[in-house]
Scaffold this active site. Sequence first.
Site, mmCIF file in Angstrom:
data_model
loop_
_atom_site.group_PDB
_atom_site.id
_atom_site.type_symbol
_atom_site.label_atom_id
_atom_site.label_comp_id
_atom_site.label_asym_id
_atom_site.label_seq_id
_atom_site.Cartn_x
_atom_site.Cartn_y
_atom_site.Cartn_z
ATOM 1 N N THR A 132 22.672 15.830 13.165
ATOM 2 C CA THR A 132 21.924 15.745 14.443
ATOM 3 C C THR A 132 21.986 13.627 14.595
ATOM 4 O OG1 THR A 132 19.866 15.334 14.723
ATOM 5 C CG2 THR A 132 20.125 15.080 12.922
ATOM 6 N N LYS A 161 19.218 14.965 6.248
ATOM 7 C CA LYS A 161 20.390 15.287 7.121
ATOM 8 C C LYS A 161 21.612 13.550 7.019
ATOM 9 C CE LYS A 161 20.563 17.997 9.449
ATOM 10 N NZ LYS A 161 21.623 19.305 9.597
HETATM 11 P P1 NAD Z 1 15.764 26.018 12.479
HETATM 12 O O1 NAD Z 1 14.243 26.090 12.033
HETATM 13 O O2 NAD Z 1 15.602 27.225 14.368
HETATM 14 O O3 NAD Z 1 16.318 27.425 12.141
HETATM 15 C C1 NAD Z 1 16.974 27.033 10.731
HETATM 16 C C2 NAD Z 1 17.318 28.379 10.191
HETATM 17 O O4 NAD Z 1 18.397 27.737 8.467
HETATM 18 C C3 NAD Z 1 16.312 29.547 9.870
HETATM 19 O O5 NAD Z 1 16.483 30.915 10.079
HETATM 20 C C4 NAD Z 1 15.807 29.327 8.523
HETATM 21 O O6 NAD Z 1 15.275 30.571 8.015
HETATM 22 C C5 NAD Z 1 17.279 28.661 7.363
HETATM 23 N N1 NAD Z 1 16.656 28.289 6.765
HETATM 24 C C6 NAD Z 1 16.105 27.447 5.843
HETATM 25 N N2 NAD Z 1 16.280 26.838 4.560
HETATM 26 C C7 NAD Z 1 17.194 27.336 4.439
HETATM 27 C C8 NAD Z 1 17.105 27.967 2.989
HETATM 28 N N3 NAD Z 1 16.793 27.194 2.003
HETATM 29 N N4 NAD Z 1 18.109 28.686 2.448
HETATM 30 C C9 NAD Z 1 19.113 29.956 3.472
HETATM 31 N N5 NAD Z 1 18.695 29.569 5.119
HETATM 32 C C10 NAD Z 1 17.371 28.408 5.435
HETATM 33 O O7 NAD Z 1 16.165 24.454 12.785
HETATM 34 P P2 NAD Z 1 18.313 25.056 14.096
HETATM 35 O O8 NAD Z 1 17.110 23.539 15.637
HETATM 36 O O9 NAD Z 1 18.340 26.347 14.867
HETATM 37 O O10 NAD Z 1 18.981 23.741 14.104
HETATM 38 C C11 NAD Z 1 19.825 23.740 13.178
HETATM 39 C C12 NAD Z 1 20.650 23.232 12.898
HETATM 40 O O11 NAD Z 1 21.290 22.130 14.169
HETATM 41 C C13 NAD Z 1 20.293 22.470 11.593
HETATM 42 O O12 NAD Z 1 20.712 21.874 10.917
HETATM 43 C C14 NAD Z 1 19.614 21.297 12.601
HETATM 44 O O13 NAD Z 1 19.319 20.070 11.325
HETATM 45 C C15 NAD Z 1 20.736 21.399 13.152
HETATM 46 N N6 NAD Z 1 20.106 20.130 14.398
HETATM 47 C C16 NAD Z 1 18.844 20.835 15.734
HETATM 48 C C17 NAD Z 1 18.813 20.672 16.764
HETATM 49 C C18 NAD Z 1 17.956 20.671 17.393
HETATM 50 O O14 NAD Z 1 17.699 20.103 18.912
HETATM 51 N N7 NAD Z 1 17.046 21.900 16.892
HETATM 52 C C19 NAD Z 1 19.817 19.448 17.808
HETATM 53 C C20 NAD Z 1 20.802 19.070 16.173
HETATM 54 C C21 NAD Z 1 20.804 19.473 15.141
#
Ligand code: NAD
Length: 349
Positions: A132, A161
């Site tokens: 992120t 992160k």
């Molecule tokens: P989210 O919370 O919607 O989804 C996370 C997923 O990870 C879920 O399906 C959950 O079941 C799974 N998960 C959580 N803990 C787990 C574990 N211990 N073992 C296996 N699976 C597990 O998150 P998102 O918004 O889709 O973000 C996905 C990635 O992108 C993350 O790494 C986040 O840091 C990064 N990110 C998100 C954004 C944003 O705006 N949402 C922006 C930049 C980067």
Amino acid sequence: MTKTILITGGAGFIGSHVVREFVTKYPDCHIINLDALTYAGNLENLKDIEHRANYTFVKADIRADSAVQAIFQQYQPDGVIHLAAESHVDRSITDPTAFVMTNVIGTVNLLNAAKELWKNNYEGKRFHHVSTDEVYGALGDTGLFTEETSYDPHSPYSASKASSDHFVRAYQDTYGLPVVITNCSNNYGPNHFPEKLIPLCIHNILNNRPLPIYGDGKYTRDWLYVVDHAKAIDLVFHGGKNGESYNVGGFNEWQNIDLVKELCKQMDEKLGRPAGTAAQLITFVKDRPGHDLRYAIDATKINQELGYRPSVTFEQGLSITIDWYLNNQEWLDNVTSGDYQRYYEKQYE
Ligand code: NAD
Ligand code: TYD
């Protein structure tokens, strides 16, 4: 199948769009979706592709070292795209340890499993860590985050992160593991869990509930349509250089209050309500502790090296997103029952 790619967190918001992109674009690749199905994971997000021959779902927790090792040995992935994480800043403020366990320990478990499986023969292998822009901390009124900006995380989420990014780089430097990192700005789109600003406001407008704006609402984020993030991940996974980071952004900065007003305007139009109806729900509430003022990405590197450019404008993306929520109210009802109610009351009431 020519290749096996393991995607973690594929049942979540961004992960489900990445899984769909890879399953449909690369029918010769076996796509394994490893996800623990926490509150944020939902297999409904992948209903349309779950029967594809090149797709396999594996329920597992990345915090469990031995389970992760066993999955790597069973499926022998050539590539890993790691998205599984605890992802919500407000939850990290109430339970930071959960973020260390999944985001830091979970990432190290995956790095160890990749290192063990690939055993220094890294030809054709790649570990892509999805991170992120929040690792860079907060900007003032001007300036942009580049790949050279120093890390300065403020929330337990962004600190976890940042830590995971450092571990990924350490495995490249120490063991030669072939890694790439993407640092992306705020995403929005279908399947976004309604704890985050945009889907939370859509859900509350539909239910005639207050739209909680933290502080003075002048906090600024750079919003990217989630499918464009999935396409950027594809570009970097296939074309990025080992050991490099790539910033991904939307060229699209909004102050929270302006964004919510734009959302209210589009919702009134789509619901056939008089202009100004939804905006009456806007309510300023107590600020988030340690709230970062502004995030904004300089995406020159990925643009120039890999030809990345978002495919939709914000107005288009937001319209598609609202339409999706209006057409999928059952999805919203399912994810906002039970635990969500308890979370919401604790956070806002
Ligand atoms: P989210 O919370 O919607 O989804 C996370 C997923 O990870 C879920 O399906 C959950 O079941 C799974 N998960 C959580 N803990 C787990 C574990 N211990 N073992 C296996 N699976 C597990 O998150 P998102 O918004 O889709 O973000 C996905 C990635 O992108 C993350 O790494 C986040 O840091 C990064 N990110 C998100 C954004 C944003 O705006 N949402 C922006 C930049 C980067
Ligand atoms: P969020 O969607 O949680 O993403 P992030 O904190 O990772 O940027 O929040 C986006 C912005 O909206 C952020 O400045 C916090 C603010 N916000 C509110 O004002 N009210 C809310 O109820 C939420 C969830 C967020």
